[in-house]
Design an enzyme around this catalytic site. Structure first.
Site, mmCIF file in Angstrom:
data_model
loop_
_atom_site.group_PDB
_atom_site.id
_atom_site.type_symbol
_atom_site.label_atom_id
_atom_site.label_comp_id
_atom_site.label_asym_id
_atom_site.label_seq_id
_atom_site.Cartn_x
_atom_site.Cartn_y
_atom_site.Cartn_z
ATOM 1 N N ASP A 1 21.728 41.666 -2.618
ATOM 2 C CA ASP A 1 22.829 42.621 -2.794
ATOM 3 C C ASP A 1 23.609 42.434 -4.096
ATOM 4 O OD1 ASP A 1 22.628 44.229 -0.609
ATOM 5 O OD2 ASP A 1 23.960 43.049 0.645
HETATM 6 O O1 CEZ Z 1 24.854 40.571 3.026
HETATM 7 C C1 CEZ Z 1 23.454 40.365 3.113
HETATM 8 C C2 CEZ Z 1 22.873 41.706 3.433
HETATM 9 O O2 CEZ Z 1 23.316 42.117 4.725
HETATM 10 O O3 CEZ Z 1 22.948 39.854 1.911
HETATM 11 C C3 CEZ Z 1 21.528 39.777 1.809
HETATM 12 C C4 CEZ Z 1 20.942 41.158 2.014
HETATM 13 O O4 CEZ Z 1 19.539 41.135 1.925
HETATM 14 C C5 CEZ Z 1 21.363 41.687 3.357
HETATM 15 O O5 CEZ Z 1 20.836 42.961 3.550
HETATM 16 C C6 CEZ Z 1 21.164 39.172 0.486
HETATM 17 O O6 CEZ Z 1 21.882 39.694 -0.551
HETATM 18 O O7 CEZ Z 1 27.528 41.720 -0.841
HETATM 19 C C7 CEZ Z 1 27.511 40.474 -0.839
HETATM 20 O O8 CEZ Z 1 27.759 39.817 -1.836
HETATM 21 C C8 CEZ Z 1 27.229 39.714 0.451
HETATM 22 O O9 CEZ Z 1 26.754 38.428 0.175
HETATM 23 C C9 CEZ Z 1 26.230 40.367 1.249
HETATM 24 O O10 CEZ Z 1 25.224 40.579 0.347
HETATM 25 C C10 CEZ Z 1 25.624 39.607 2.417
HETATM 26 C C11 CEZ Z 1 26.608 38.989 3.378
HETATM 27 O O11 CEZ Z 1 26.586 37.601 3.153
HETATM 28 C C12 CEZ Z 1 26.252 39.176 4.826
HETATM 29 O O12 CEZ Z 1 25.147 38.339 5.165
#
Ligand code: CEZ
Length: 766
Positions: free
Chosen positions: A455
């Site tokens: 993300d």
């Molecule tokens: O959310 C996850 C997402 O739900 O992060 C993963 C992604 O593949 C999942 O779909 C890896 O990036 O926006 C941020 O910075 C957050 O770190 C989110 O990316 C993250 C949260 O930690 C929830 O798990």
């Protein structure tokens, strides 16, 4: 382990309770909302000088006062923090319980949820353990925090025998007035017994003593104050005379409500011994419907067995059935949660796929986020373009078809919300795969825009040129899986095979770095995740998917595995990248701004770890795979539990990483139980460790016992049949099903309802 916690959920809400009594809960209306808040919400655009300061997190606190001695303690532990004689915190799948003994008083707390209402059910039993009669006062005290800066109040409602707090959800846009009209803006604490007195104004409750020694508890009697535009608390006082050995039982309901009639309805339904019993029975049935494909696992590692038999499928079920209680789940999360559910309730997974496809764009791409109800909005991360959502379709279908052989799904017609076109799942997946194949640059590498699976990798390609090595490999993997499904479906999938081969070749040409694959190439043409980088030198995901996509040869795989071992493996598992970034890289993005070792910046990000483990099982590295798999669960030794700070009842999204550069907090759990890890970890256990993978032909049995396991036993349910599997070691490896040796371990002609007995002999040293 001050953060040790358990979580409960139902169709309307979830609550995370720590052993000390702090709670974080939310419910759906239909957007996620809180009912007990922090004492203040920091506003971004203006000051809030009137709203007061706070020293406490929302919690469920129960004070007890010995009226003879004046001694006070609070259960479970906060906020008085009095040392107790005995303390047990028990988390069961459907209940969270405490047994506490302090100065001759036993207090047993029990939290449960009904299946279909946003409402906490609390049972409290007070017992006099002394030989003499005791005069006790007992006070539930649930701070409600700042409900609204526009309007909030609370009072005790005699007719409901409840503290009822009222508020108006704060808003500014006129149109929100109409939307907010249906919100549950009341919060209530209803008691079965009539209290002696009550307090509803937090500042009066605390007085000068503070929350840890509140004036309302040290006083003879609570003053019965109302909260009028003051932060409310739901507190009551009960006086009891308890004979030696005598027990007094209280029951309370706590939650949000729309109006008084709703509070009355919830009270009528639940607030009695039989109401609690019925709710708990129904809740157990609800959970039982989510039992997974594996049960009765007995290995030399009982904690791991318990996790696989009970807790992991519970977490997978939670994700699959509630979609993490969000209304616009990220598309990749939606589809991956459905992968886990394939082993639990495939009918939910089927619906999930059809829902996702109904929101496919006309160009074949799946959107960022799936709207779960009419009028849901795409929010937060779903407003940032990520390129990977479509590829999870093929990964989902591979898992779903292997488990169910329900090929009818491919012909299912799905109407698009965007243009009203009716296309089959087959046609829609074709379109998604073609869309993915086309989104490549002149080198044949896949564009990344503002992110892929990762993300916060938002600035590699935001100018439209940057490419993702991981995305190219993951697309190749998806195309290969889809090509195979086409074949099983009697169609020609050559074009997808060719697409996969082209991507694999491009990644090999541009991103093979000698010992591992690089992560991508920025808008300015700079390769990253390569040996010349000081930070973020090696990323885990490209290695995992190079194995899965077939891009990596045997020699390359061996080099990658050794490099991961050297740079990323540690005592708490395998880290996602290393070394963690310590400063912003404007050509990579906000992931590099996260604290080193946190989340995507080099934590043991379990979701990424499971991809790697899944790939390792497939590539013949079973021992390493099981070693890393075990590290995803805290324990079994005390030192490890203390470092993680988490009970072995769920897998968190990450443990702090960067243990080489930031060892202090390494291993510490994030405690976030919403994670795609659950689905993949279950898949890794079912298909990798236990080696029971379905296919169009049947069920293949090929367990991968860790070297130090002499034997293993488990039950696998598959397409309605039950397989009792016993694995031992021997010199002549074989699989015997109902007395007959099975060629290649593949059991065919499976009959639903039948119980099979399977003996497996694996090599002495695997
Ligand atoms: O959310 C996850 C997402 O739900 O992060 C993963 C992604 O593949 C999942 O779909 C890896 O990036 O926006 C941020 O910075 C957050 O770190 C989110 O990316 C993250 C949260 O930690 C929830 O798990």
């Amino acid at each position: 382990m001050p953060h040790a916690a358990g979580f409960l959920w139902n169709r309307r809400m979830m609550v995370n309770m720590t052993a000390r009594g702090y709670a974080t809960a939310q419910f759906m209306q239909p957007e996620p909302s809180k009912y007990a808040h922090a004492q203040i919400q920091e506003a971004q655009h203006f000051m809030l000088p009137e709203q007061g300061t706070y020293a406490s997190h929302p919690g469920r606190f129960f004070f007890v006062k010995d009226r003879d001695t004046g001694c006070i303690f609070s259960a479970p532990h906060e906020p008085a923090r009095v040392p107790v004689d005995n303390f047990t915190f028990n988390v069961y799948p459907s209940l969270i319980c405490w047994n506490i003994e302090c100065r001759g008083i036993k207090i047993e707390l029990q939290l449960s949820l009904p299946v279909d209402d946003a409402c906490e059910l609390w049972e409290v039993r007070l017992t006099n353990l002394d030989k003499a009669r005791k005069f006790l006062s007992f006070y539930p005290a649930f701070p409600l925090g700042l409900l609204s800066w526009m309007n909030q109040s609370a009072t005790f409602d005699k007719s409901l025998n409840s503290v009822v707090a009222d508020s108006i959800t704060a808003y500014q846009k006129t149109k929100d007035y109409f939307k907010n009209k249906s919100l549950k803006d009341k919060v209530f604490l209803a008691s079965e017994l009539v209290p002696e007195a009550y307090e509803t104004c937090q500042s009066v409750f605390e007085g000068e003593g503070g929350l840890h020694k509140p004036d309302a508890v040290t006083a003879e009697r609570m003053s019965g104050s109302d909260a009028s535009y003051e932060n409310p608390i739901a507190a009551m006082q009960f006086n009891h005379e308890l004979n030696p050995g005598e027990t007094k039982t209280h029951r309370f309901l706590f939650g949000p409500a729309f109006d008084k009639a709703e509070i009355q309805r919830l009270k009528d339904k639940y607030l009695s011994a039989s109401g609690f019993d019925n709710a708990q029975r129904a809740f157990k049935q609800y959970l039982a419907a989510g039992r997974g494909a594996i049960s009765n696992m007995v290995s030399p590692d009982p904690q791991f067995d318990a996790f696989v038999n009970t807790w992991l499928p519970r977490q997978v079920y939670f994700h699959g059935e509630t979609h993490r209680l969000s209304t616009d789940p990220q598309t990749r999360n939606f589809l991956q949660d459905a992968i886990g559910c394939v082993y639990i309730k495939p009918e939910i997974s089927r619906k999930t796929l059809l829902k996702a496809l109904s929101q496919q764009h006309a160009n074949g791409a799946l959107p960022d986020g799936i709207k779960l109800y009419e009028g849901a909005q795409l929010k937060y991360i779903n407003t940032v373009p990520h390129v990977d959502h479509s590829l999870w379709l093929a990964l989902f279908l591979d898992a779903y078809l292997n488990e169910t052989a329900d090929y009818t799904i491919l012909a299912e017609l799905v109407e698009s919300k965007e243009d009203g076109k009716q296309l089959s799942v087959r046609e829609r997946t074709d379109a998604a795969m073609r869309y993915l194949m086309d989104a490549v640059d002149q080198r044949g590498l896949h564009y990344i825009l503002e992110g892929d699976w990762n993300d916060p990798m938002n600035m590699v390609g935001w100018k439209g040129k940057g490419v993702s090595g991981w995305m190219s490999l993951a697309t190749a993997f998806a195309l290969r899986l889809w090509a195979k499904i086409c074949k099983d479906d009697n169609r020609d999938g050559t074009i997808f095979e060719e697409g996969a081969a082209a991507l694999n070749a491009a990644v090999n040409q541009h991103l093979w770095d000698g010992d591992w694959f690089g992560r991508g190439i920025t808008d300015d043409g700079v390769a990253f995740g390569v040996r010349t980088d000081d930070e973020g030198k090696i990323y885990l995901n490209p290695q995992s998917f190079a194995i899965l996509s077939g891009a990596a040869s045997k020699e390359q795989t061996e080099k990658m595995v050794r490099s991961v071992e050297e740079h990323l493996e540690g005592p708490f598992g395998v880290e996602m990248l290393g070394p963690a970034y310590t400063h912003m890289r404007e050509d990579i993005g906000r992931l590099t701004q996260k604290y080193p070792g946190v989340a995507e910046n080099g934590s043991v990000y379990n979701h990424a770890a499971t991809f790697y483990i899944y790939a390792l099982y497939g590539a013949g590295y079973a021992d390493k795979a099981s070693e890393l798999l075990r590290k995803m669960l805290p324990g079994p030794d005390v030192k490890d539990y203390l470092a993680r700070g988490q009970l072995p009842i769920f897998v968190p999204n990450y443990y702090r990483g960067a243990y080489r550069t930031h060892p202090k907090a390494a291993g510490r759990s994030s405690h976030l139980f919403n994670t795609g890890t659950a689905a993949w970890m279950y898949r890794v256990v079912v298909e990798g460790l236990l080696g029971t993978t379905g296919s169009s032909e049947g069920l293949r049995i090929d367990p991968k016992l860790p070297a130090h396991w002499p034997s293993l036993r488990f039950t696998r349910t598959f397409r309605g049949a039950t397989f009792n599997v016993e694995v031992t070691r021997g010199t002549r490896p074989r699989v015997v099903c109902d007395g007959k040796q099975v060629e290649g371990g593949l059991i065919t002609d499976i009959q639903s309802g039948k119980i099979y007995s399977v003996e497996v002999i694996v090599a002495e040293t695997q």
